[in-house]
Design a protein around this motif. Structure first.
Motif, mmCIF file in Angstrom:
data_model
loop_
_atom_site.group_PDB
_atom_site.id
_atom_site.type_symbol
_atom_site.label_atom_id
_atom_site.label_comp_id
_atom_site.label_asym_id
_atom_site.label_seq_id
_atom_site.Cartn_x
_atom_site.Cartn_y
_atom_site.Cartn_z
ATOM 1 N N LEU A 129 9.813 -17.834 25.265
ATOM 2 C CA LEU A 129 9.942 -16.833 26.325
ATOM 3 C C LEU A 129 9.412 -15.472 25.892
ATOM 4 O O LEU A 129 8.916 -14.688 26.710
ATOM 5 C CB LEU A 129 11.407 -16.719 26.753
ATOM 6 C CG LEU A 129 11.689 -15.891 28.014
ATOM 7 C CD1 LEU A 129 10.886 -16.425 29.197
ATOM 8 C CD2 LEU A 129 13.174 -15.891 28.338
ATOM 9 N N ARG A 130 9.490 -15.168 24.616
ATOM 10 C CA ARG A 130 9.033 -13.859 24.130
ATOM 11 C C ARG A 130 7.527 -13.662 24.314
ATOM 12 O O ARG A 130 7.047 -12.526 24.348
ATOM 13 C CB ARG A 130 9.392 -13.681 22.653
ATOM 14 C CG ARG A 130 10.879 -13.503 22.422
ATOM 15 C CD ARG A 130 11.166 -13.121 20.984
ATOM 16 N NE ARG A 130 12.585 -12.997 20.749
ATOM 17 C CZ ARG A 130 13.295 -11.908 21.020
ATOM 18 N NH1 ARG A 130 12.692 -10.866 21.555
ATOM 19 N NH2 ARG A 130 14.590 -11.863 20.775
ATOM 20 N N THR A 131 6.796 -14.755 24.441
ATOM 21 C CA THR A 131 5.350 -14.620 24.658
ATOM 22 C C THR A 131 5.044 -14.030 26.029
ATOM 23 O O THR A 131 3.940 -13.536 26.260
ATOM 24 C CB THR A 131 4.662 -15.994 24.533
ATOM 25 O OG1 THR A 131 5.196 -16.888 25.522
ATOM 26 C CG2 THR A 131 4.879 -16.576 23.150
ATOM 27 N N LYS A 132 6.021 -14.070 26.936
ATOM 28 C CA LYS A 132 5.841 -13.518 28.281
ATOM 29 C C LYS A 132 6.447 -12.127 28.412
ATOM 30 O O LYS A 132 6.420 -11.536 29.495
ATOM 31 C CB LYS A 132 6.479 -14.457 29.314
ATOM 32 C CG LYS A 132 5.906 -15.867 29.295
ATOM 33 C CD LYS A 132 6.639 -16.768 30.285
ATOM 34 C CE LYS A 132 6.099 -18.186 30.222
ATOM 35 N NZ LYS A 132 6.822 -19.093 31.165
ATOM 36 N N ASP A 133 6.988 -11.623 27.311
ATOM 37 C CA ASP A 133 7.631 -10.308 27.335
ATOM 38 C C ASP A 133 6.593 -9.211 27.565
ATOM 39 O O ASP A 133 5.560 -9.168 26.896
ATOM 40 C CB ASP A 133 8.344 -10.073 25.998
ATOM 41 C CG ASP A 133 9.384 -8.976 26.085
ATOM 42 O OD1 ASP A 133 9.382 -8.243 27.088
ATOM 43 O OD2 ASP A 133 10.191 -8.850 25.154
ATOM 44 N N GLU A 134 6.880 -8.308 28.522
ATOM 45 C CA GLU A 134 5.943 -7.237 28.868
ATOM 46 C C GLU A 134 6.469 -5.860 28.499
ATOM 47 O O GLU A 134 6.087 -4.853 29.101
ATOM 48 C CB GLU A 134 5.626 -7.276 30.364
ATOM 49 C CG GLU A 134 4.935 -8.555 30.827
ATOM 50 C CD GLU A 134 4.597 -8.510 32.303
ATOM 51 O OE1 GLU A 134 3.653 -7.784 32.678
ATOM 52 O OE2 GLU A 134 5.290 -9.185 33.077
ATOM 53 N N MET A 135 7.339 -5.800 27.512
ATOM 54 C CA MET A 135 7.805 -4.494 27.046
ATOM 55 C C MET A 135 6.636 -3.712 26.448
ATOM 56 O O MET A 135 5.695 -4.295 25.895
ATOM 57 C CB MET A 135 8.908 -4.664 26.004
ATOM 58 C CG MET A 135 10.207 -5.223 26.547
ATOM 59 S SD MET A 135 11.512 -5.267 25.302
ATOM 60 C CE MET A 135 11.794 -3.506 25.030
ATOM 61 N N LEU A 136 6.700 -2.387 26.559
ATOM 62 C CA LEU A 136 5.630 -1.550 26.041
ATOM 63 C C LEU A 136 5.541 -1.673 24.523
ATOM 64 O O LEU A 136 6.570 -1.722 23.846
ATOM 65 C CB LEU A 136 5.869 -0.088 26.424
ATOM 66 C CG LEU A 136 5.763 0.255 27.913
ATOM 67 C CD1 LEU A 136 6.184 1.692 28.157
ATOM 68 C CD2 LEU A 136 4.348 0.028 28.420
ATOM 69 N N PRO A 137 4.339 -1.709 23.969
ATOM 70 C CA PRO A 137 4.196 -1.775 22.511
ATOM 71 C C PRO A 137 4.623 -0.458 21.868
ATOM 72 O O PRO A 137 4.624 0.597 22.510
ATOM 73 C CB PRO A 137 2.695 -2.026 22.320
ATOM 74 C CG PRO A 137 2.054 -1.476 23.555
ATOM 75 C CD PRO A 137 3.031 -1.717 24.664
ATOM 76 N N TRP A 138 4.953 -0.527 20.608
ATOM 77 C CA TRP A 138 5.464 0.657 19.909
ATOM 78 C C TRP A 138 4.465 1.800 19.891
ATOM 79 O O TRP A 138 4.853 2.978 19.904
ATOM 80 C CB TRP A 138 5.844 0.289 18.468
ATOM 81 C CG TRP A 138 4.672 -0.063 17.601
ATOM 82 C CD1 TRP A 138 4.151 -1.289 17.387
ATOM 83 C CD2 TRP A 138 3.873 0.850 16.826
ATOM 84 N NE1 TRP A 138 3.064 -1.225 16.537
ATOM 85 C CE2 TRP A 138 2.881 0.080 16.168
ATOM 86 C CE3 TRP A 138 3.897 2.229 16.625
ATOM 87 C CZ2 TRP A 138 1.925 0.650 15.333
ATOM 88 C CZ3 TRP A 138 2.950 2.799 15.790
ATOM 89 C CH2 TRP A 138 1.979 2.020 15.153
#
Length: 367
Positions: A129-138
């Protein structure tokens, strides 16, 4: 203008507090875990509606009392604004009292009904599921930090133009009411505090990214969508707040450099506008996440009608608000009452990320 901003801020806060029971996961009612088959319980729905009505009633009374009091008394602008700033705290205090009352009522219902007795409790997770995560990169969170570094350089280049007395506190009227002698440290206090806050926002985003994604046993598809939306829009909101804080602190630093070039009205309205924008952003987050319920889409519920249900983890939630679970590696978890994330108080790293920057800020300001 400032009165309008106060009313807008209080209005958004009241609306958000009223909506909270309806936008959190449906299997969590006032901080209490319930089975999916109890989601449509008439008594629970009545509690939610009653909470919203009482919160609306309290908000109207607070606003009306403030308006009548301000109209009937000859008060200075400072007194009016100072009193207005207390209204959100009053509404939050009363709404939290209502929350604890209904939390107790739902807990009693759960015990009487023995909703989790003799039912298999499971936890669901998806490794990919983390491969679909769209959180902003650092790297995105470095942008406000670059702005802050630029503010530090600008302050150093204009150090000779600073007044001999540096403001350290601003009153309700927007005018400074406390000062300290000019030194490089006092001149750079605001930028340094801002830099620490930027780093804290970056840390929160990264720890949230590494936190576990919890799915609903009876509604995996819908909870997957909700979790991804929550993570995505929370990341955007955090970045938005980071930018707003940078703008606010930059503005305050410029008022120090050019103390007579900014109107008192603008100094007053900037913090109020900041609060209003943060509340608006929070409401948008609630709408975006609340659109997709994590635990109830009738067409895809499968196991919820049987003996398989989500794990009852109320034991780890103190009062339904504070999460303390040493077995959970997540630093941040989704709130049970409210929008966004809360700290797993059993994880020391969370204290470092939240309390560490606050201690640094306190040391910088005291020096």
């Amino acid at each position: 203008m400032e009165m309008t901003l106060i009313f807008v801020t209080v209005g958004f806060l009241a609306a958000l507090q009223m909506a909270v029971p309806f936008i959190v996961k449906r299997t969590v009612v006032f901080g209490v875990t319930i089975p999916v088959d109890e989601v449509k319980n008439k008594q629970l729905r009545h509690y939610k509606k009653l909470y919203a009505i009482l919160t609306l009633f309290v908000s109207i009374i607070v606003l009306a009392t403030y308006f009548i009091w301000a109209s009937m008394n000859t008060l200075t602008e400072n007194q009016l604004i100072f009193a207005g700033l207390f209204m959100p705290f009053i509404i939050l205090l009363i709404s939290m009292a209502l929350y604890f009352y209904f939390h107790m009522k739902v807990t009693q219902m759960k015990k009487r009904g023995q909703w989790f007795k003799d039912r298999k409790q499971v936890r669901v997770s998806e490794l990919n599921l983390r491969t679909k995560d769209e959180m902003l990169p650092w790297i995105v969170y470095v942008i406000p930090m670059v702005i802050t570094v630029g503010l530090v350089v600008f302050t150093l280049l204009n150090y000779s133009s600073l007044p001999d007395q540096i403001p350290t506190h601003w009153g309700p009227d927007g005018k400074p009411d406390a000062f300290t002698g000019k030194t490089y440290l006092s001149a750079l206090t605001l930028p340094l505090v801002l830099l620490v806050m930027n780093a804290m926002f970056l840390g929160i985003n990264e720890l949230t990214r590494n936190s576990g994604i919890k799915l609903s046993a009876g509604n995996v598809k819908s909870s997957r969508v909700r979790q991804l939306r929550l993570r995505k829009y929370t990341s955007w909101l955090l970045f938005f707040i980071s930018i707003l804080v940078s703008m606010l602190f930059t503005f305050l630093q410029f008022t120090t450099l050019y103390e007579n070039s900014v109107s008192d009205l603008l100094i007053i309205t900037m913090p109020l506008a900041f609060s209003a924008l943060v509340l608006i952003g929070t409401v948008i987050l609630a709408i975006k996440v609340g659109k997709k319920d994590s635990d109830l889409d009738v067409e895809i519920i499968d196991e919820s009608s049987g003996d398989v249900i989500n794990t009852d983890d109320d034991q780890y939630w103190k009062g339904g608000l504070f999460y303390f679970n040493p077995e959970d590696p997540s630093i941040f978890v989704e709130k049970r009452f409210g929008v966004g994330w809360t700290l797993n108080f059993a994880r020391p790293l969370g204290y470092i990320v939240l309390i560490g920057p606050l201690l640094v800020i306190l040391i910088v300001t005291l020096l």
